[in-house]
Design a protein around this motif. Structure first.
Motif, PDB file in Angstrom:
ATOM      1  N   VAL A 155       9.930   4.555  -8.216  1.00  0.00           N
ATOM      2  CA  VAL A 155       9.258   4.075  -7.003  1.00  0.00           C
ATOM      3  C   VAL A 155      10.083   2.995  -6.318  1.00  0.00           C
ATOM      4  O   VAL A 155      10.239   3.000  -5.090  1.00  0.00           O
ATOM      5  N   ASP A 156      10.639   2.061  -7.086  1.00  0.00           N
ATOM      6  CA  ASP A 156      11.479   1.012  -6.490  1.00  0.00           C
ATOM      7  C   ASP A 156      12.674   1.621  -5.758  1.00  0.00           C
ATOM      8  O   ASP A 156      12.995   1.230  -4.627  1.00  0.00           O
ATOM      9  N   ASN A 157      13.361   2.572  -6.406  1.00  0.00           N
ATOM     10  CA  ASN A 157      14.495   3.241  -5.762  1.00  0.00           C
ATOM     11  C   ASN A 157      14.041   4.008  -4.525  1.00  0.00           C
ATOM     12  O   ASN A 157      14.690   3.956  -3.476  1.00  0.00           O
ATOM     13  N   LYS A 196       0.840  -1.198   0.000  1.00  0.00           N
ATOM     14  CA  LYS A 196       0.000   0.000   0.000  1.00  0.00           C
ATOM     15  C   LYS A 196       0.878   1.254   0.000  1.00  0.00           C
ATOM     16  O   LYS A 196       0.595   2.217  -0.709  1.00  0.00           O
ATOM     17  N   LEU A 197       1.955   1.235   0.792  1.00  0.00           N
ATOM     18  CA  LEU A 197       2.885   2.372   0.795  1.00  0.00           C
ATOM     19  C   LEU A 197       3.538   2.536  -0.579  1.00  0.00           C
ATOM     20  O   LEU A 197       3.701   3.654  -1.068  1.00  0.00           O
ATOM     21  N   ARG A 198       3.895   1.424  -1.190  1.00  0.00           N
ATOM     22  CA  ARG A 198       4.492   1.456  -2.522  1.00  0.00           C
ATOM     23  C   ARG A 198       3.506   2.073  -3.528  1.00  0.00           C
ATOM     24  O   ARG A 198       3.882   2.908  -4.339  1.00  0.00           O
ATOM     25  N   PHE A 223       6.535  12.369   2.388  1.00  0.00           N
ATOM     26  CA  PHE A 223       5.971  13.371   1.490  1.00  0.00           C
ATOM     27  C   PHE A 223       7.090  14.183   0.835  1.00  0.00           C
ATOM     28  O   PHE A 223       7.081  14.410  -0.379  1.00  0.00           O
ATOM     29  N   GLY A 224       8.062  14.606   1.627  1.00  0.00           N
ATOM     30  CA  GLY A 224       9.182  15.381   1.085  1.00  0.00           C
ATOM     31  C   GLY A 224      10.001  14.579   0.085  1.00  0.00           C
ATOM     32  O   GLY A 224      10.392  15.089  -0.969  1.00  0.00           O
ATOM     33  N   ILE A 225      10.238  13.323   0.411  1.00  0.00           N
ATOM     34  CA  ILE A 225      10.985  12.459  -0.506  1.00  0.00           C
ATOM     35  C   ILE A 225      10.199  12.257  -1.796  1.00  0.00           C
ATOM     36  O   ILE A 225      10.755  12.277  -2.892  1.00  0.00           O
ATOM     37  N   LEU A 226       8.887  12.080  -1.663  1.00  0.00           N
ATOM     38  CA  LEU A 226       8.049  11.913  -2.859  1.00  0.00           C
ATOM     39  C   LEU A 226       8.081  13.158  -3.732  1.00  0.00           C
ATOM     40  O   LEU A 226       8.153  13.059  -4.961  1.00  0.00           O
ATOM     41  N   CYS A 227       8.025  14.322  -3.108  1.00  0.00           N
ATOM     42  CA  CYS A 227       8.109  15.565  -3.889  1.00  0.00           C
ATOM     43  C   CYS A 227       9.455  15.664  -4.598  1.00  0.00           C
ATOM     44  O   CYS A 227       9.520  16.010  -5.774  1.00  0.00           O
TER      45      CYS A 227
END
Length: 188
Positions: free
Chosen positions: A175-177, A79-81, A152-156
C-alpha cells in the motif's frame, strides 16, 4: 445474509473459481454448500441468478467495509490509503471471489455486462474519495472518473503482485508503494 445463504454464497464463489461459469453446476454448488438441491433452488432459481448474487454481495461487502473504516479517518488522503489497503487485503483474503470477477469481466453475456456495472458502482465509490482529496488539495484537479479507473486498475495489479509475491511483501508495504506511485508517479 442468513446462514444458509452465506453457505451458498461461499460455496458458489469456490465452485465458480474452480470450474468457471460455464463449468460450474448448481449440483456442485449445493454439494459444496452442504445443502439440498431444493434448498439451493429455493434461494436461487438459476446459476445466472446465483452468479449475479455473489457479484453484487461481494462488491457490496467490499464497499461497506471501506465506508465503515474510512469513517474513522478525517484526512481524505488517509481515506484513499485505507481504500487501497482494504481492497488489497480483500483480494488477498478472498482470492476465489476475485478470480471469478477477473474471469468474467470480458464478454457480452448479460452476466458480464452486469458485472461491469457492479464494478462501475465500486469505481464510483473510489471517485467520491478522490473528489474529497481533490477538494482538500491532496490530489490535483483532473478527470475524477479516469483517475478512479486508474486507481482501480493499479489496485488490481498490486493485488496480483501481492498474491504472486505473498511471501516477500506485506500489505502495508504494498500500500505504501502503491500510494507513492499513485500520488507521485513513476517519473524520475
Amino acid at each position: 445474509m442468513n446462514k444458509t445463504k452465506r453457505l451458498i454464497f461461499e460455496a458458489a464463489i469456490k465452485v465458480f473459481s474452480i470450474y468457471g461459469f460455464d463449468g460450474a453446476t448448481m449440483d456442485v454448488v449445493a454439494s459444496e454448500a452442504g445443502v439440498a438441491k431444493g434448498t439451493l433452488y429455493y434461494h436461487f432459481k438459476s446459476k445466472e441468478e446465483l452468479f449475479k448474487y455473489i457479484i453484487k454481495e461481494g462488491t457490496n461487502l467490499m464497499s461497506e467495509r471501506i465506508n465503515e473504516v474510512s469513517k474513522e479517518e478525517s484526512n481524505s488522503i488517509d481515506k484513499l490509503r485505507l481504500l487501497c489497503k482494504i481492497q488489497i487485503s480483500m483480494v488477498y483474503e478472498n482470492r476465489d471471489f476475485f478470480k471469478v470477477i477477473m474471469s468474467q469481466l470480458w464478454g457480452q453475456e448479460l452476466r458480464q455486462l452486469e458485472l461491469r456495472e457492479s464494478i462501475e458502482e465500486y469505481i464510483n465509490n473510489i471517485e467520491n474519495y478522490l473528489e474529497e482529496a481533490i477538494k482538500d488539495g491532496f490530489v490535483k484537479k483532473g478527470k475524477k472518473s479516469f483517475m478512479a479507473y486508474t486507481i482501480f486498475g493499479i489496485l488490481c495489479s498490486a493485488a496480483i503482485y501481492e498474491l504472486i509475491n505473498e511471501d516477500k511483501n506485506n500489505i502495508d508495504e504494498v500500500v505504501d508503494n502503491l500510494m507513492n506511485y499513485i500520488l507521485k508517479g513513476i517519473e524520475a
